[in-house]
Enzyme design. Structure first.
Site, PDB file in Angstrom:
ATOM      1  N   LYS A  22      -6.676  14.274  12.971  1.00 49.03           N
ATOM      2  CA  LYS A  22      -7.447  13.139  12.449  1.00 49.03           C
ATOM      3  C   LYS A  22      -6.770  11.815  12.814  1.00 49.03           C
ATOM      4  O   LYS A  22      -7.420  10.880  13.279  1.00 49.03           O
ATOM      5  CB  LYS A  22      -7.552  13.244  10.916  1.00 49.03           C
ATOM      6  CG  LYS A  22      -8.066  11.976  10.254  1.00 49.03           C
ATOM      7  CD  LYS A  22      -8.168  12.106   8.743  1.00 49.03           C
ATOM      8  CE  LYS A  22      -6.894  11.815   7.979  1.00 49.03           C
ATOM      9  NZ  LYS A  22      -6.552  10.377   7.808  1.00 49.03           N
ATOM     10  N   ASN A  23      -5.442  11.755  12.597  1.00 53.13           N
ATOM     11  CA  ASN A  23      -4.761  10.466  12.752  1.00 53.13           C
ATOM     12  C   ASN A  23      -4.490  10.092  14.206  1.00 53.13           C
ATOM     13  O   ASN A  23      -3.939   9.021  14.480  1.00 53.13           O
ATOM     14  CB  ASN A  23      -3.473  10.441  11.929  1.00 53.13           C
ATOM     15  CG  ASN A  23      -3.796  10.336  10.439  1.00 53.13           C
ATOM     16  OD1 ASN A  23      -4.948  10.084  10.068  1.00 53.13           O
ATOM     17  ND2 ASN A  23      -2.801  10.534   9.602  1.00 53.13           N
ATOM     18  N   ARG A 102      -9.350   2.691   5.719  1.00 55.09           N
ATOM     19  CA  ARG A 102      -8.379   1.665   6.089  1.00 55.09           C
ATOM     20  C   ARG A 102      -8.159   1.546   7.587  1.00 55.09           C
ATOM     21  O   ARG A 102      -7.987   0.456   8.113  1.00 55.09           O
ATOM     22  CB  ARG A 102      -7.032   1.974   5.439  1.00 55.09           C
ATOM     23  CG  ARG A 102      -7.014   1.809   3.960  1.00 55.09           C
ATOM     24  CD  ARG A 102      -5.601   2.003   3.488  1.00 55.09           C
ATOM     25  NE  ARG A 102      -4.706   1.195   4.296  1.00 55.09           N
ATOM     26  CZ  ARG A 102      -4.442  -0.077   4.059  1.00 55.09           C
ATOM     27  NH1 ARG A 102      -4.942  -0.679   3.029  1.00 55.09           N
ATOM     28  NH2 ARG A 102      -3.632  -0.747   4.873  1.00 55.09           N
ATOM     29  N   CYS A 126      -5.470   1.101  -1.972  1.00 54.67           N
ATOM     30  CA  CYS A 126      -6.063   2.436  -1.980  1.00 54.67           C
ATOM     31  C   CYS A 126      -5.247   3.324  -2.896  1.00 54.67           C
ATOM     32  O   CYS A 126      -4.276   2.878  -3.497  1.00 54.67           O
ATOM     33  CB  CYS A 126      -6.168   3.020  -0.584  1.00 54.67           C
ATOM     34  SG  CYS A 126      -4.619   3.602   0.043  1.00 54.67           S
ATOM     35  N   ARG A 131      -0.493  -0.906   0.453  1.00 55.38           N
ATOM     36  CA  ARG A 131      -0.737  -0.819   1.893  1.00 55.38           C
ATOM     37  C   ARG A 131      -1.146  -2.152   2.553  1.00 55.38           C
ATOM     38  O   ARG A 131      -2.289  -2.323   2.983  1.00 55.38           O
ATOM     39  CB  ARG A 131      -1.768   0.280   2.180  1.00 55.38           C
ATOM     40  CG  ARG A 131      -1.274   1.620   1.675  1.00 55.38           C
ATOM     41  CD  ARG A 131      -2.198   2.738   2.008  1.00 55.38           C
ATOM     42  NE  ARG A 131      -2.096   3.189   3.379  1.00 55.38           N
ATOM     43  CZ  ARG A 131      -2.873   4.103   3.911  1.00 55.38           C
ATOM     44  NH1 ARG A 131      -3.816   4.662   3.202  1.00 55.38           N
ATOM     45  NH2 ARG A 131      -2.718   4.467   5.165  1.00 55.38           N
ATOM     46  N   PRO A 132      -0.212  -3.077   2.655  1.00 58.39           N
ATOM     47  CA  PRO A 132      -0.522  -4.367   3.295  1.00 58.39           C
ATOM     48  C   PRO A 132      -0.720  -4.244   4.804  1.00 58.39           C
ATOM     49  O   PRO A 132      -0.411  -3.202   5.392  1.00 58.39           O
ATOM     50  CB  PRO A 132       0.731  -5.202   2.998  1.00 58.39           C
ATOM     51  CG  PRO A 132       1.819  -4.207   2.753  1.00 58.39           C
ATOM     52  CD  PRO A 132       1.177  -2.973   2.207  1.00 58.39           C
ATOM     53  N   VAL A 133      -1.243  -5.322   5.419  1.00 52.36           N
ATOM     54  CA  VAL A 133      -1.418  -5.329   6.886  1.00 52.36           C
ATOM     55  C   VAL A 133      -0.659  -6.495   7.523  1.00 52.36           C
ATOM     56  O   VAL A 133      -0.938  -6.887   8.638  1.00 52.36           O
ATOM     57  CB  VAL A 133      -2.919  -5.378   7.298  1.00 52.36           C
ATOM     58  CG1 VAL A 133      -3.608  -4.064   7.008  1.00 52.36           C
ATOM     59  CG2 VAL A 133      -3.640  -6.536   6.619  1.00 52.36           C
ATOM     60  N   ASP A 134       0.327  -7.044   6.786  1.00 53.52           N
ATOM     61  CA  ASP A 134       1.062  -8.206   7.296  1.00 53.52           C
ATOM     62  C   ASP A 134       1.729  -7.936   8.652  1.00 53.52           C
ATOM     63  O   ASP A 134       1.785  -8.811   9.514  1.00 53.52           O
ATOM     64  CB  ASP A 134       2.111  -8.656   6.260  1.00 53.52           C
ATOM     65  CG  ASP A 134       3.062  -7.533   5.855  1.00 53.52           C
ATOM     66  OD1 ASP A 134       2.575  -6.391   5.672  1.00 53.52           O
ATOM     67  OD2 ASP A 134       4.271  -7.770   5.730  1.00 53.52           O
ATOM     68  N   LEU A 135       2.205  -6.722   8.847  1.00 58.67           N
ATOM     69  CA  LEU A 135       2.913  -6.436  10.102  1.00 58.67           C
ATOM     70  C   LEU A 135       1.940  -6.294  11.276  1.00 58.67           C
ATOM     71  O   LEU A 135       2.285  -6.582  12.424  1.00 58.67           O
ATOM     72  CB  LEU A 135       3.771  -5.169   9.949  1.00 58.67           C
ATOM     73  CG  LEU A 135       4.829  -5.269   8.832  1.00 58.67           C
ATOM     74  CD1 LEU A 135       5.589  -3.951   8.684  1.00 58.67           C
ATOM     75  CD2 LEU A 135       5.811  -6.409   9.137  1.00 58.67           C
ATOM     76  N   ASP A 316       2.622  12.705   4.577  1.00 60.43           N
ATOM     77  CA  ASP A 316       1.315  13.368   4.465  1.00 60.43           C
ATOM     78  C   ASP A 316       1.439  14.850   4.088  1.00 60.43           C
ATOM     79  O   ASP A 316       0.418  15.519   3.897  1.00 60.43           O
ATOM     80  CB  ASP A 316       0.524  13.227   5.772  1.00 60.43           C
ATOM     81  CG  ASP A 316       0.073  11.794   6.013  1.00 60.43           C
ATOM     82  OD1 ASP A 316       0.075  10.994   5.061  1.00 60.43           O
ATOM     83  OD2 ASP A 316      -0.284  11.469   7.163  1.00 60.43           O
ATOM     84  N   ILE A 338       7.919   6.420   1.764  1.00 57.82           N
ATOM     85  CA  ILE A 338       7.016   5.644   2.629  1.00 57.82           C
ATOM     86  C   ILE A 338       6.034   4.834   1.782  1.00 57.82           C
ATOM     87  O   ILE A 338       5.880   3.637   1.987  1.00 57.82           O
ATOM     88  CB  ILE A 338       6.211   6.567   3.584  1.00 57.82           C
ATOM     89  CG1 ILE A 338       7.143   7.478   4.381  1.00 57.82           C
ATOM     90  CG2 ILE A 338       5.303   5.745   4.498  1.00 57.82           C
ATOM     91  CD1 ILE A 338       7.971   6.790   5.432  1.00 57.82           C
ATOM     92  N   ARG A 408     -12.716  14.532   4.227  1.00 57.83           N
ATOM     93  CA  ARG A 408     -12.256  13.436   5.082  1.00 57.83           C
ATOM     94  C   ARG A 408     -11.250  13.932   6.114  1.00 57.83           C
ATOM     95  O   ARG A 408     -11.162  13.371   7.203  1.00 57.83           O
ATOM     96  CB  ARG A 408     -11.576  12.351   4.236  1.00 57.83           C
ATOM     97  CG  ARG A 408     -12.529  11.576   3.363  1.00 57.83           C
ATOM     98  CD  ARG A 408     -11.799  10.431   2.708  1.00 57.83           C
ATOM     99  NE  ARG A 408     -11.029   9.718   3.724  1.00 57.83           N
ATOM    100  CZ  ARG A 408      -9.973   8.958   3.473  1.00 57.83           C
ATOM    101  NH1 ARG A 408      -9.541   8.802   2.258  1.00 57.83           N
ATOM    102  NH2 ARG A 408      -9.339   8.348   4.459  1.00 57.83           N
TER     103      ARG A 408
END
Ligand code: EPU
Length: 429
Positions: A22-23, A102, A126, A131-135, A316, A338, A408
């Site tokens: 999936k990933n 996401r 979530c 779970r930020p997206v700053d990076l 995971d 993580i 999912r």
């Protein structure tokens, strides 16, 4: 809403086919936005997340054709996707679509690289943490994108195209590395990515991008170098096997006992997890077909595990390992390093009779001799499947509610486990 009903106590014996990851599939589909030509992906798992991303890409104007079955094709084959982003009609990814998955935020990279601009909703929190997206934003800025955040949207602009740069991630991020790779592939000049994620899915995406004409070296190490190219072309790529699906079924067999071959699985994709399984007392044997997992009647030994970026023990598989350790002879400690809040399964496992104490990022699991079935539910994919694993060994009946979380990320889970002897059934209302 579907539920899964499990009556515990059956050993698992037989074979389980492992499909594409999936990933890797999700970023590979997103990479289809980088070219006007057709990208063909083989070994794609049939998952709700894949369907959802198909809808999101469709909104940008991407046509996705899923090839039907071919004569003589083995039943456990993944599907083949033909992805064509010939004309991008819309560079906005709206909130109602991005908030459902996401990873769809990652479309920002190919859109800004190819179209010079994108407006993508911030994904929001979530079930496993903030779970930020700053990076991811930092990476795009290093490649020359101008970024504004307005009314919950990230607006990225690079009207004259992106240019190569040096990206040093202060923390390992899978999504950040995917974003940087896709954007840098179409940037002018050289990009160096330091402290890149080394997850096998990064290497798989880089392989596919190189087939599309990109010039990426070092993927799979923590330093990746990308020489930008002016355009990318179509390609055909087969998705690598899902190491989390592999690890999940391996843990399930360790839990119930039995003897199962995980077909097409590749041990090097999850060596740390296989080593932990061996410590618990399961036998792990690489074979020509994949990986064979066996456990006879012997008891399970406790373990001490901390999750880490690849090649460490994957976050995971943390919930699944915790389910297994509820039955160990002794006390285990599992630290989640993580994500800050990935313990939604703990209270549900306790409902099945587990003894688990949480202290900050560490769970102490005192093994018990028996679990007992109960109705349970979970709010994320890996947590849900950990409940399935516990239920397979619990006395009596467990109903796992909110099965859409499982759909999912796991294709035909109940069929695969059922074929190996589990008493498991999907109930649709
Ligand atoms: N992080 C930041 N800032 C950022 C990005 C990440 O602080 O801008 C932090 C995160 O909060 C987290 C850490 O960095 O603490 C690692 O996050 P990462 O970016 O690596 O995670 P991701 O790319 O959002 C992918 C997988 C997850 C998997 C993680 C870690 C996909 C689609 N998702 O997420 O998979 O847990 O990497 O390996 O590839 C799942 O499949 O169930 C799943 C959650």
């Amino acid at each position: 809403m579907d539920r899964i009903r499990i009556v515990g106590g059956q050993r698992l014996n037989g074979a389980i086919p492992i499909l594409g990851a999936k990933n890797a599939t999700l970023p590979l589909m997103i990479a289809g936005l980088l070219t006007e030509d057709t990208l063909i992906l083989d070994n794609v798992p049939r998952l709700a997340d894949v369907n959802q991303l198909q809808r999101i890409l469709g909104n940008h104007g991407v046509d996705i054709m899923i090839a039907g079955k071919r004569p003589g094709e083995e039943p456990n084959h993944g599907s083949t996707l033909h992805i064509s982003a010939k004309t991008i009609v819309d560079t906005t990814a709206p909130y109602d679509l991005v908030s459902r998955m996401r990873a769809s935020f990652w479309v920002v990279a190919p859109l800004v690289a190819r179209m010079g601009g994108a407006k993508v909703s911030l994904p929001g929190g979530c079930a496993i943490g903030t779970r930020p997206v700053d990076l991811l934003i930092m990476a795009l800025e290093k490649l020359g994108a101008g970024i504004e955040i307005e009314s919950g949207y990230v607006i990225a602009r690079a009207p004259k195209g992106l240019r190569g740069g040096e990206i040093v991630f202060p923390k390992v991020t899978v999504g950040g590395t995917h974003t940087a790779l896709m954007a840098a592939s179409l940037a002018r000049g050289t990009t160096v990515i330091e402290n890149a994620a080394r997850e096998p899915e990064i290497g798989d995406v880089a392989d596919c991008l190189n087939k599309m004409g990109a010039n990426i070296s070092g993927a799979g190490t923590s330093r990746i170098v990308v020489e930008g190219v002016a355009r990318l072309n179509g390609a055909r790529h087969s998705v690598l096997p899902d190491r989390i699906e592999t690890g999940t079924y391996a843990i399930a067999v360790a839990m119930t006992g039995g003897d199962v071959v995980l077909q097409h699985a590749r041990p090097e994709l999850l060596q740390a997890a296989l080593d932990v399984l061996a410590q618990t007392g399961a036998a792990v044997t690489p074979t020509n077909e994949g990986i064979r997992i066996t456990r006879n009647g012997a008891s399970l030994d406790p373990v001490e595990v901390t999750t880490a970026p690849f090649p460490g023990f994957p976050t995971d598989l943390q919930a699944q390992l915790m389910a297994l350790m509820t039955r160990a002879r002794g006390t285990s400690h599992i630290t989640e390093a993580i994500f800050e809040n990935r313990f939604m399964h703990v209270q549900e496992l306790v409902r099945l009779g587990a003894r688990i104490k949480l202290d900050g990022d560490t769970a102490t699991i005192e093994g018990v001799s028996r679990l007992k079935g109960a109705p349970v539910m979970a709010t994320d994919l890996r947590a849900s499947v950990s409940l399935v694993i516990a239920a397979l060994a619990a006395e009596g009946e467990t109903t796992v509610n909110r099965v859409y979380h499982l759909d999912r990320g796991f294709e035909r889970l109940e069929e695969k486990l059922g074929a190996c002897g589990a008493a498991i059934q999907r109930i649709s209302d």
